[in-house]
Structures are given as structure tokens and as C-alpha cells.
Design an enzyme around this catalytic site. Structure first.
Site, PDB file in Angstrom:
ATOM      1  N   ASP A 200       0.852  -1.190   0.000  1.00 28.80           N
ATOM      2  CA  ASP A 200       0.000   0.000   0.000  1.00 28.80           C
ATOM      3  C   ASP A 200       0.892   1.246   0.000  1.00 28.80           C
ATOM      4  O   ASP A 200       1.563   1.541   0.996  1.00 28.80           O
ATOM      5  CB  ASP A 200      -0.911  -0.020   1.231  1.00 28.80           C
ATOM      6  CG  ASP A 200      -1.930   1.104   1.181  1.00 28.80           C
ATOM      7  OD1 ASP A 200      -1.523   2.286   1.077  1.00 28.80           O
ATOM      8  OD2 ASP A 200      -3.136   0.812   1.226  1.00 28.80           O
ATOM      9  N   ASP A 203       0.192   3.975   2.776  1.00 29.62           N
ATOM     10  CA  ASP A 203       0.604   3.535   4.117  1.00 29.62           C
ATOM     11  C   ASP A 203       2.120   3.501   4.241  1.00 29.62           C
ATOM     12  O   ASP A 203       2.677   3.880   5.273  1.00 29.62           O
ATOM     13  CB  ASP A 203       0.026   2.146   4.412  1.00 29.62           C
ATOM     14  CG  ASP A 203      -1.457   2.215   4.761  1.00 29.62           C
ATOM     15  OD1 ASP A 203      -1.958   3.326   5.020  1.00 29.62           O
ATOM     16  OD2 ASP A 203      -2.104   1.157   4.757  1.00 29.62           O
TER      17      ASP A 203
END
Ligand code: PRP
Ligand code: URA
Length: 209
Positions: A200, A203
Site C-alpha cells: 500500500d 501507508d
């Protein structure tokens, strides 16, 4: 049909390897994304128009070239796209910066728009839309819709890693938008993540979960 350019410069590929590595921490990840964005900006600006001027060198007058002054805007797709903005601005510091806020609904994978702010003179600018990941393509297609709805005519899409599904989605919805990537990966998994990808991007950039 949109063209797809894969930037296979050794420096980009080397840095991308460490961006992918799960052991690369937030600080280094952010620095590497920034560096790769700068290197990609160098490649993506190859077609910037030049004009000829006269320059007095210490020896004589020379015919030299400078940028023609085409107006540019960089637009990150929030939030992960933010990680690429400073890197691009290092090379084109006079560019304006717009923002398109989108996130993928984790269930449907459909993009949900929550923020759009663009420079005033949209019609006159060339846009570089940036996001590290092109997965299903939903976010990029929606962001391009958003720019076009507001008058943007010339848009390039730049990302680190693309899935074939995302490339096809842009080519189908926006055949006038060329795609500039550092790597074309294999496919998406059942959760819409790129395989092998980098995880991700948002993130990893911001240290969230
Ligand atoms: C990620 C990524 C893209 C999008 C790509 O953002 O940065 O914007 O997913 O997926 P898609 O091609 O399937 O639309 P995310 O929605 O996770 O939001 P974030 O940047 O706020 O983390
Ligand atoms: N968004 C990400 O950040 N990573 C993926 O692999 C897909 C979408």
C-alpha cells in the site's frame, strides 16, 4: 490510443527495487519515491517546447535555447501521489500544483472523490497527474475525468508501478492520455493489490496502516 512509456533507466530500476522491498522503512521509502519522481520528471519533460534566444557568452553572441514557457501543473492523487510532488517540482519549480482527493472503497474498489482544487487557468495548462500506483485504474480514470470536467485538455499520467488492468482502463476511458511508468507488473490480486507491487503506497509513505 494512449501510449505507454516504461522508464527503464538503470537508476530508476535500481531505486524501484528498494521501494518494493518490504524491509525499506518509511523514511527511506519516502526519499526513494521522491528521487524516482525526479528522474521520471526528467524523462517526461523531454517534449517540452524550446525557443531560440541570443546569449552573450564571454566570447561572442550564441544562438541558445530556453524553455518556451508552456504552463504546467502537477496534480497528485491524494494521498499517495503527494509523495511524488516535491520530486517533480525539483525540476520544474514554477509548475502550479493542483490536488485531486480520491480513495478506493476497500469493498467495491471504486474510487470516492473527496477533494478537488486546481489552478485557475486549467484550459491553458499541461497537466502531469501523479500517483505511485495504477491498479484497477479506477482512481486514475476518475481523476482524469475530474480534470477534463474542469477544462483540462493535455494530461499525462505518471506512476511508479502499473498493473495491465489499470493501463487498459485508462486506454479505454481516456485514449488521449499517455501513461508513463517505471514498471508494468503482472496482475492484481483478489483485493485489488498489484502483484508483485510494493504494497500500500500511501501507508508505506506516511507510516499508517
Ligand atoms: C491507492 C493508490 C491509487 C489507488 C490505485 O490509493 O495511491 O490512488 O490506490 O488503485 P486503483 O487503480 O485500483 O484505483 P488509496 O485508494 O489506497 O488511497 P491513499 O492514497 O489515500 O492511500
Ligand atoms: N494501491 C496501492 O497502494 N497498492 C496497490 O497495490 C494497489 C492500489
Amino acid at each position: 490510443m494512449s501510449k505507454v512509456y516504461v522508464f527503464d533507466h538503470p537508476l530508476i530500476q535500481h531505486k524501484l527495487t528498494y521501494i518494493r522491498d518490504k524491509n525499506t522503512g518509511t523514511k527511506e521509502f519516502r526519499e526513494l519515491v521522491d528521487e524516482v519522481a525526479t528522474l521520471m520528471a526528467f524523462e517526461i519533460t523531454r517534449d517540452m517546447p524550446l525557443v531560440e534566444i541570443d546569449t552573450e557568452t564571454p566570447i561572442q553572441t550564441a544562438k541558445t535555447k530556453v524553455l518556451a514557457g508552456k504552463k504546467l501543473a502537477i496534480v497528485p492523487i491524494l494521498r499517495a501521489g503527494l509523495g511524488m510532488v516535491e520530486g517533480v517540482l525539483k525540476l520544474i519549480p514554477a509548475a502550479k500544483v493542483g490536488h485531486v482527493g480520491l480513495y478506493r472503497d476497500p469493498e467495491t474498489l471504486k474510487p470516492i472523490e473527496y477533494y478537488v482544487k486546481l489552478p485557475a487557468d486549467v484550459e491553458e495548462r499541461d497537466f502531469i497527474l501523479v500517483d505511485p500506483m495504477l491498479a484497477t485504474g479506477g482512481s486514475a480514470v476518475e481523476a482524469i475525468n475530474s480534470l477534463k470536467k474542469r477544462g483540462a485538455k493535455h494530461i499525462k499520467f505518471m506512476c511508479l508501478i502499473a498493473a495491465p488492468e489499470g493501463v487498459e482502463a485508462i486506454q479505454e476511458a481516456h485514449p488521449d492520455v499517455d501513461i508513463y511508468i517505471a514498471a508494468l507488473d503482472e496482475k492484481l490480486n483478489d483485493h485489488g493489490y498489484i502483484i508483485p507491487g510494493l504494497g500500500d503506497a500511501g501507508d508505506r509513505l506516511f507510516g499508517t496502516k
